[in-house]
Design a protein around this motif. Structure first.
Motif: not given
Length: 441
Positions: A61-69
């Motif tokens: 539902r939402q794009l990842r980032t470098a900080d998301t787990k």
């Protein structure tokens, strides 16, 4: 009369590969309500559905980032079905408990137990019946009205349904008027914990024209109370239908809808949707090629009239990808509308095991601007949904799915995150749906 309505529709959708075997089994595994009875029949049955599902989400539902787990969790739906029927009368209720494992403490006295459906249906004549109470609404292919069975909570409506059926025509007229509590004066309806219509009217008609052609129409009007004046209700109408052609291994269909009237904010709406599709079935292999075209607003030319089509109370993931990037309309698209060409490939290895691969391309239908007030590129990305369905026995189904997306830079405007990191989602689900008890007299 209305016996077997749900199962007949389900079988037709499954045959045309509009729904998956998983969804069909979930609907049909129990002889829930529509049993034909003669003058002496009295039938009572109890059924069970137990459905735990483990999910892995890393870009769902939402794009990842470098900080998301990544997120990992298990949800569970437990349902009991109670059904009673006698000549010209049926009663059905289903109660369910919904939970995330660990959501409630080991000694907790709270929970999520609720009634999913509870209705009575009485036969008025050989062709007419009347269903009253809380009930799921499944019309056409589920795009506008669906029980949303994939959701553990699913969806049901409180209302009245007048059903007519003969060998060539199936018709439903559904009406509902909602309140949050008893009233002495006024009919104000402003729920604080959920969003729902105050009034709903639907007429659905499906007619078999001849051996190869069928035609269906669907007209609905849902009314929402003004947020500023409780004595004002704004009504949105949706009208359209579907034509179908089937001959041998070939199936062709075209559906289209026009949306008009007023939104809850009071502004007018003039929006449209259409879906062409061609299907070809050969032995164990089925191919579906089609497109959804959903109108949207032009951010470069603002208008007081909304052009964003809203697919009402239907199911989204069945049509626009399992990763649910587009489920809340028009917010998920920033009012830009969507064009969704798709290709579905289904292969039945044997009666118990089937494989499926769905391909989606996503384009904005109209102009959307980014934070710098620049119009973004209309191409949003590509999604591939892989799934496996295994029917272990007549009451046990096992499903596995894996999805990934190749998002474009423009997707970041809609779903934030980093489009260079590939989003993935996977699940494993097991469904038990046995009949526990059955009595016939």
């Amino acid at each position: 009369m209305s016996a077997q309505i749900d199962q007949n529709i389900t079988k037709l959708l499954l045959e045309k590969k509009i729904i998956t075997q998983r969804e069909a089994d979930s609907i049909m595994a129990l002889p829930i309500v529509h049993q034909k009875v003669n003058a002496e029949n009295k039938n009572f049955s109890i059924g069970l559905e137990f459905r735990p599902r483990a999910e892995y989400r890393d870009g769902y539902r939402q794009l990842r980032t470098a900080d998301t787990k990544a997120a990992y969790f298990v949800t569970q739906r437990s349902r009991l079905y109670f059904n009673y029927s006698q000549p010209k009368f049926k009663f059905h209720t289903s109660v369910q408990d919904l939970r995330v494992w660990g959501q409630y403490g080991q000694t907790s006295t709270t929970g999520s137990f609720n009634v999913f459906e509870a209705y009575a249906e009485t036969g008025l004549s050989d062709h007419f019946s009347l269903r009253i109470g809380r009930q799921k609404v499944e019309l056409d292919n589920g795009r506008l009205f669906s029980a949303a069975n994939w959701s553990q909570a699913a969806r049901a409506h409180d209302g009245i349904n007048l059903i007519y059926e003969n060998s060539k025509i199936h018709s439903e007229f559904i009406t509902a008027f909602n309140q949050t509590s008893e009233r002495i004066f006024e009919t104000n309806f402003a729920p604080t914990t959920f969003t729902n219509y105050k009034m709903l009217n639907i007429h659905y008609l499906k007619a078999k024209l001849n051996e190869h052609f069928s035609l269906s129409t669907l007209n609905s009007a849902d009314g929402y109370e003004s947020k500023t004046n409780p004595r004002t209700m704004y009504t949105r109408a949706t009208s359209g239908g579907r034509i179908e052609f089937e001959k041998g291994n070939l199936y062709l269909t075209l559906s289209g809808y026009y949306q008009y009237g007023h939104l809850q904010a009071g502004n007018k709406i003039s929006a449209y949707y259409f879906q062409p599709e061609i299907q070809w079935k050969k032995n164990k292999f089925t191919t579906r090629l089609g497109m959804e075209y959903m109108s949207g607003d032009n951010a470069e030319k603002p208008s007081s009239t909304s052009k964003s089509f809203v697919p009402l109370y239907g199911v989204a993931w069945r049509f626009m990808g399992n990763m649910d990037y587009f489920t809340t309309f028009p917010l998920d698209l920033k009012n830009g509308g969507l064009i969704n060409p798709y290709l579905h490939l289904i292969y039945d290895l044997n009666p118990k095991l089937s494989l499926r691969s769905d391909f989606h391309l996503f384009y904005l239908q109209n102009k959307v601007k980014d934070n710098l007030d620049n119009s973004i590129h209309p191409y949003l990305g590509f999604e591939n949904d892989l799934s496996l369905h295994y029917k272990y026995n007549n009451f046990t189904m096992i499903d596995f799915g894996f999805s990934y997306m190749a998002a474009e830079k423009s997707m970041e405007t809609l779903k934030t995150g980093n489009s260079n990191i590939i989003p993935v989602w996977s699940y494993v689900m097991i469904t038990f749906k046995p009949e526990l008890f059955s009595f016939k007299k």
